[in-house]
Motif scaffolding. Structure first.
Motif, PDB file in Angstrom:
ATOM      1  N   LEU A 113      24.803  23.397  42.927  1.00 24.42           N
ATOM      2  CA  LEU A 113      23.422  23.775  43.220  1.00 24.42           C
ATOM      3  C   LEU A 113      23.144  23.895  44.707  1.00 24.42           C
ATOM      4  CD1 LEU A 113      20.907  24.345  41.498  1.00 24.42           C
ATOM      5  CD2 LEU A 113      20.245  21.959  41.795  1.00 24.42           C
ATOM      6  N   ASN A 114      23.944  23.218  45.529  1.00 29.22           N
ATOM      7  CA  ASN A 114      23.677  23.249  46.971  1.00 29.22           C
ATOM      8  C   ASN A 114      24.778  24.003  47.716  1.00 29.22           C
ATOM      9  OD1 ASN A 114      25.586  21.235  46.514  1.00 29.22           O
ATOM     10  ND2 ASN A 114      24.830  19.927  48.150  1.00 29.22           N
ATOM     11  N   PHE A 115      24.600  24.155  48.998  1.00 29.31           N
ATOM     12  CA  PHE A 115      25.468  24.995  49.836  1.00 29.31           C
ATOM     13  C   PHE A 115      25.984  24.144  50.981  1.00 29.31           C
ATOM     14  CE2 PHE A 115      25.656  27.951  53.568  1.00 29.31           C
ATOM     15  CZ  PHE A 115      26.723  28.716  53.141  1.00 29.31           C
ATOM     16  N   THR A 116      27.322  23.992  51.045  1.00 30.02           N
ATOM     17  CA  THR A 116      27.930  23.151  52.065  1.00 30.02           C
ATOM     18  C   THR A 116      29.082  23.894  52.716  1.00 30.02           C
ATOM     19  OG1 THR A 116      27.450  21.283  50.596  1.00 30.02           O
ATOM     20  CG2 THR A 116      28.742  20.814  52.569  1.00 30.02           C
ATOM     21  N   PRO A 117      28.798  24.732  53.712  1.00 34.96           N
ATOM     22  CA  PRO A 117      29.890  25.455  54.370  1.00 34.96           C
ATOM     23  C   PRO A 117      30.671  24.543  55.305  1.00 34.96           C
ATOM     24  CG  PRO A 117      27.829  25.913  55.493  1.00 34.96           C
ATOM     25  CD  PRO A 117      27.485  25.061  54.296  1.00 34.96           C
ATOM     26  N   ALA A 118      31.931  24.873  55.518  1.00 29.99           N
ATOM     27  CA  ALA A 118      32.730  24.154  56.513  1.00 29.99           C
ATOM     28  C   ALA A 118      32.273  24.589  57.898  1.00 29.99           C
ATOM     29  CB  ALA A 118      34.210  24.452  56.320  1.00 29.99           C
ATOM     30  N   LEU A 119      31.865  23.647  58.707  1.00 34.24           N
ATOM     31  CA  LEU A 119      31.380  23.972  60.050  1.00 34.24           C
ATOM     32  C   LEU A 119      32.569  24.001  61.009  1.00 34.24           C
ATOM     33  CD1 LEU A 119      28.086  21.870  60.152  1.00 34.24           C
ATOM     34  CD2 LEU A 119      28.368  24.311  59.679  1.00 34.24           C
TER      35      LEU A 119
END
Length: 565
Positions: free
Chosen positions: A314-320
């Protein structure tokens, strides 16, 4: 014949819509617009790598999006065809030809009402992001209803309910959401500054088949964020919190014995002015992979679940980390570690902590380092770690510290220089130092790598150029050393050609010292682009914007067609 008909149906329908569009607009019946996209592959046997093509060697993903707009009313549908099957390692829920999304919305000056499927993002997306990326096989649209209210230019309120898309169906969890954005600059009489903040709530309601669960059916999550800009300085932040909820174990099951809350902290600040840019981001995540269903769907063997396809997330967690254009720099790519993962008693994860910093500087034209045309330099540093604390395997539990770092997951330190030598020559050089803890991230050796990339572009005319790139990786483990090269030719605004190869000459197994070659080109005319290539796909992670999916080794032809009408 039936499969061929279904495959061509979106394109035939698109042609009819495009042809009728002008007639409809002339009669003032509104307008029809949309897009077509087709991504096809023909997989071949590759004796050199011991690969056999799948049972269905030809596979194709196709999308026809058609929207109709009349005044403030808009409606749309997206037909999707995965025939005879989806491309390798896409979500198994994408199979056959069916209606993927549909929606209807009505917008006034202050209100917007939507029913059906819709995309949405609250803040940075760490709490909620429903989105689509066809290259990654992601479509997490919500099916339900949404109301947006804008009482003024400085206030935006959103309320929604829905179930998240999963293949051609939806997940079992009910999703409730509320989001607010407030810009208070005018209220505070700011003349050279801008200040805004937001509050969000997301609830997932799902009953589970578990006697006397030690957690609520409704999992509540909330967030606070702010953004401040003054002259060339900016700072923003977000805090997200999730109440106690069951944690997935190594077999992707839940119980009453492992219940934990989750949280994230995200800070970003920087400065940008007069050829100098500095941007720094810090993020800490603890147990914050938000699923629309608590238990991922099994899609085969025990290790293959819907999480492998970014499904029901449900959420968005890109690799920074920096998104490199180098082929070799994308062999070891980092994926954000947002969930609790007890791999074995020696490797237990609760999330991640770390950050990255970017520094850009342009040396002025005419200066000693800038020369006649100026010089651009960029420095990027990123490091990511497990959360520090105490971990226990049986019974499963952990306690983390907010500050400090645990086991190192990944680091990428790189330096890039871009230098124009003349009106026709542009050159570049990049050095990259990477550390990839494959042991903790996917299983395997810990890798330390150094990569050098040099490139030169020669412009024959405004729309005609040739680009040559050479790169090399020195790695101390896993597949060891690589070398690669790329040649690109842009003939004009319509035609482009390329050929590239990366060679794993340093592999300790001589039989695996493989050339991964590719050659292809693209043709553009108006809003249509046709691209084709032949070559070998290196197995591993394919990433877009810091979000990745795994692709298997393959060899074959690829055809991509996109158009808009």
């Amino acid at each position: 014949m039936k499969k061929l008909f279904l495959l061509l149906l979106p394109f035939a329908a698109g042609a009819i819509y495009a042809q009728e569009n002008d007639t409809i607009q002339k009669k003032n019946y509104g307008k029809i617009y949309g897009s077509l996209e087709s991504n096809s592959q023909w997989y071949l046997n590759d004796k050199g790598r011991g690969l056999n093509h799948p049972e269905d060697p030809f596979r194709s993903n196709n999308y026809l999006l058609v929207n109709y707009q009349l005044g403030g009313f808009t409606a749309g549908v997206q037909v999707e065809a995965y025939e005879p099957n989806a491309l390798l390692n896409y979500n198994p829920g994408f199979k056959g030809t069916d209606l993927g999304i549909y929606f209807a919305s009505y917008k006034t000056e202050k209100f917007e009402f939507t029913a059906g499927y819709f995309y949405e993002q609250f803040g940075s997306g760490m709490l909620l992001r429903a989105w689509e990326d066809r290259a990654l096989g992601i479509n997490t649209a919500l099916r339900g209803g949404r109301i947006i209210y804008r009482p003024s230019d400085n206030v935006r309120l959103t309320a929604l309910y829905g179930r998240q898309r999963s293949g051609f169906d939806v997940a079992n969890g009910d999703i409730y959401g509320f989001d607010s954005d407030f810009n208070v600059s005018q209220l505070l009489n700011f003349q050279e500054s801008d200040l805004s903040f937001g509050l969000s709530y997301v609830g997932r309601y799902e009953n589970v088949d578990l006697p006397d669960p030690n957690f609520h059916s409704l999992t509540s999550m909330s967030a606070f964020r702010f953004n401040f800009i003054h002259d060339a300085f900016y700072v923003s932040g977000e805090y997200d919190y999730k109440i106690d909820d069951a944690v997935l174990d190594a077999q992707n099951n839940i119980s009453n014995d492992f219940v934990k809350p989750g949280n994230t902290v995200l800070l970003n600040f920087g400065y940008s002015k007069s050829g100098l840019g500095i941007d720094a981001t810090f993020r800490r995540i603890e147990n914050f992979k938000v699923l629309s269903e608590r238990i991922p769907t099994a899609t085969g063997d025990l290790q293959t679940t819907s999480l492998n396809f970014n499904d029901k997330v449900l959420n968005f967690t890109p690799a920074l980390t920096k998104q490199h254009h180098s082929n070799l720099a994308n062999i070891y790519v980092f994926q954000a570690q947002s969930k609790v993962d007890f791999i074995d008693p020696t490797k237990m994860k609760a999330g991640e902590t770390g950050g990255q910093i970017d520094i850009f500087y342009d040396f002025d034209k005419g200066s000693s380092l800038g020369g006649k045309y100026g010089t651009k330099v960029a420095l990027n540093l990123s490091s990511w770690y497990n959360l520090p604390g105490s971990y226990r395997a049986v019974p499963a539990d952990y306690s983390t510290s907010f500050f400090g770092v645990g086991e190192k997951y990944f680091s990428d330190y790189n330096f890039e220089v871009k230098k124009r030598l003349s009106d026709t020559w542009l050159t570049g050089f990049e050095y990259i130092n990477q550390y990839y803890n494959k042991d903790w991230l996917e299983g395997g050796d810990k890798v330390r790598a150094n990569i050098a990339v040099a490139e030169a572009t020669y412009n024959f005319a405004d729309n005609k150029s040739i680009r040559l790139e050479g790169e090399h990786m020195w790695a101390d483990a896993d597949k060891k050393n690589w070398a690669g090269g790329t040649l690109e030719l842009n003939l004009n605004d319509k035609y482009s050609l390329y050929v590239w190869d990366i060679y794993n000459y340093g592999n300790d197994d001589p039989k695996k010292q493989t050339h991964y070659y590719n050659m292809g080109g693209a043709y553009r005319i108006g809003a249509t682009r046709i691209a084709a290539n032949y070559g070998r796909q290196r197995g591993g992670l394919v990433c877009v914007g810091g979000v990745c999916r795994f692709v298997p080794e393959s060899t074959g032809f690829t055809l991509n067609i996109t158009t808009a009408f």
